[in-house]
Design an enzyme around this catalytic site. Structure first.
Site, mmCIF file in Angstrom:
data_model
loop_
_atom_site.group_PDB
_atom_site.id
_atom_site.type_symbol
_atom_site.label_atom_id
_atom_site.label_comp_id
_atom_site.label_asym_id
_atom_site.label_seq_id
_atom_site.Cartn_x
_atom_site.Cartn_y
_atom_site.Cartn_z
ATOM 1 N N CYS A 122 -8.303 -0.939 -4.052
ATOM 2 C CA CYS A 122 -7.120 -1.020 -4.674
ATOM 3 C C CYS A 122 -7.411 -0.210 -6.145
ATOM 4 C CB CYS A 122 -6.178 -2.136 -4.695
ATOM 5 S SG CYS A 122 -4.536 -1.811 -5.220
ATOM 6 N N SER A 470 3.241 2.662 -12.041
ATOM 7 C CA SER A 470 2.476 2.733 -10.964
ATOM 8 C C SER A 470 2.099 4.444 -10.589
ATOM 9 C CB SER A 470 3.338 2.313 -9.749
ATOM 10 O OG SER A 470 2.491 2.536 -8.512
#
Length: 556
Positions: A122, A470
């Site tokens: 991630c 994001s």
């Protein structure tokens, strides 16, 4: 012959303590003399991003042993934007990157191991691992551990990005909770990172361009035969790399960072890559201004692919078309091909065998999808040190905009304002006080962007913030990571409701149309920013974080 730093003088105290501990682990006297390799694992059962990493370790250990090394698994923090963002409005996400780098330093430098293979998953694991590689400067290979399989929702492809987007629609009543729950239950079909050109896949591709990942590794489907073949390759190669003594600071040069920036621009990668690459450069002692590289190269680098959320292609189509190697092969005229890579030789050497399997998915420089920059840096009186704009392949949204400011001091306050009808078409919504020191930790503003979209305002207002987005956000015109941040006296903290703000993306400008003397009056009224005195990680971070110009690294 390479002298291994892990081999201590026989008979000394460090040697004796190590022999006692490692004999109990089953190591022989012969093993004590071999290259000792750290496997840096950020496994966690909190999120599917990391849930498969424990299964990667055994075959990697076997490959390292077969190559003549001795593997040791070490663990680090693991933050998932999907899970860890629940606390403190997402403020733990970015600071975890630096915690990962320090975790690695403590384990690997403390034990004086000879090299490391890092399991990248991630968003924050890849830059954190690269930062540690630059800091420690021991032979390192980053292994991308793959993207997650997507699902089908009512006959249509769906992935985590869609869930993220439509959650914002629920916040404004544009989608039902029941529909969102049904979508969320089928969007993710297994472990791995988000299946779009978000921060994780963008950074994996940038790492390959940087020379720190074996060629042909990115992107890759998690737990696929291809991923495990890459893992085995890395296990064999890291032992050779230690014996060759090829170190990260020899690989991560100014030319390598330039190559990484070219790759990010060509894929319209995540805006987070800007600060992450700068942080890696700082840790590697490389004198390069990444923001300036994006400004310089953006007009020169065309968009060669359109993977969601930038276009309608999927990440598995990009992989099948040849992935990062095919992309870099296309970009050869714009790259420094003489840069060394961890595979051995130069970038030009490894790209010689690259092929493009689908020219519609990965276009050529002469026949791109688009020629406008995938990432644009804007500056002006509201952003003297810059702000970042993400642009899609079609880029059919607003480029020039002037309107009155509507100011909020948090993501949740802004969402409440949308629900309450406070935000109107033509507004410039300012989310201030969300930067590195003000949050602290740089709060995520993505939920606010998606709430705007759900309210039908996404293309009718502009958002300006010193917070972060994001890597999956690509809705409307958003200028993020405006610097200096409001909490340290940056102009964005001086904006008041009704002030006129002008944006011109093509001219790369962001202006606050308020007289300088009025801004100084407002600045004088600001209370001093008090450094937190607590022992929590966010308190420590706030006391020590450097500005975005240094990649938000720690050290003040």
């Amino acid at each position: 012959m390479t002298v291994l730093r892990s081999n201590f003088p026989v008979g000394g105290t460090p040697w004796a303590m190590r022999k006692a501990q490692w004999t109990a682990l089953g190591l022989s006297d012969e093993d004590m003399e071999k290259p000792k390799i750290a496997i840096v694992n950020s496994s966690s059962s909190l999120a599917s991003c990391f849930s498969h990493l424990d299964g990667v370790v055994p075959p990697l250990m076997a490959a390292i042993r077969a190559a003549g090394g001795v593997p040791f698994e070490v663990r680090t923090a693991a933050s998932s934007d999907a899970i860890t963002s629940a606390g403190a409005q997402g403020r733990y996400i970015l600071p975890t990157r630096d915690l990962i780098a320090s975790d690695i330093e403590v384990a690997v430098e403390g034990a004086q191991l000879d090299g490391m293979v890092t399991l990248a998953s991630c968003d924050k694991t890849t830059p954190g691992q690269l930062m540690a590689a630059g800091r420690l400067d021991i032979p390192t290979i980053v292994v991308g551990c793959g993207y997650q399989p997507s699902g089908v929702f009512r006959g249509e492809h769906v992935d985590f990005e869609d869930v993220f987007l439509y959650a914002g629609h629920v916040a404004t009543g544009a989608m039902t909770v029941e529909d969102l729950a049904e979508m969320a239950s089928v969007a993710v079909g297994g472990p791995g990172v988000c299946a779009g050109m978000g921060t994780a896949n963008s950074m994996h591709i940038a790492t390959e361009a940087l020379g720190m990942m074996l060629p042909g590794s990115a992107p890759v489907l998690a737990n696929s035969p291809k991923m495990f073949a890459d893992v085995e390759r890395a296990g064999h190669r890291i032992v050779e790399l230690v014996l060759e003594d090829l170190r990260p600071r020899q690989v991560m040069t100014p030319g390598a960072f330039r190559n990484a920036v070219v790759a990010v621009l060509a894929i319209s990668g995540s805006v987070n890559c800007v600060k992450h690459l700068q942080a890696v450069a700082v840790e590697a002692g490389c004198d390069v201004d990444v923001l300036a590289l994006f400004e310089e190269l953006a007009p020169q680098v065309p968009l060669l692919t359109g993977v969601k959320p930038n276009g309608d292609r999927r990440i598995d189509e990009f992989e099948a078309a040849g992935g990062a190697q095919a992309l870099l092969h296309r970009l050869r005229p714009l790259l420094d091909l003489d840069q060394p890579v961890v595979a051995g030789g130069t970038l030009g050497d490894v790209l010689g065998a690259a092929q493009v399997a689908d020219s519609d998915v990965i276009r050529s420089v002469d026949d791109p999808l688009a020629r406008h920059p995938g990432i644009t840096i804007v500056r002006g009186s509201l952003a003297p040190e810059g702000g970042v704009v993400k642009r899609t392949v079609e880029d059919d949204g607003v480029h020039r905009f002037t309107g009155p400011a509507k100011v909020y001091s948090s993501r949740d306050e802004g969402i409440a304002g949308i629900r309450g009808g406070e935000v109107s078409p033509g507004d410039v919504v300012v989310l201030s006080g969300l930067g590195l020191r003000g949050s602290p930790g740089m709060a995520l503003t993505s939920a606010f962007i998606f709430a705007l979209d759900g309210a039908g305002l996404g293309d009718q207002v502009v958002v300006v913030t010193d917070g972060q987005m994001s890597g999956l956000v690509n809705k409307g015109l958003v200028i993020a990571e405006v610097s200096p941040e409001g909490a340290v006296g940056g102009p964005i903290g001086l904006v008041r409701d009704g002030d006129t703000i002008s944006v011109d993306v093509d001219a790369r400008s962001l202006e606050l149309e308020v007289p300088a003397d009025e801004l100084e009056r407002r600045r004088a009224e600001l209370p001093p920013l008090a450094a937190p005195t607590g022992c929590g990680w966010l308190d420590v971070y706030a006391r020590t974080v450097a500005p975005l110009s240094r990649g938000a690294t720690l050290g003040g």
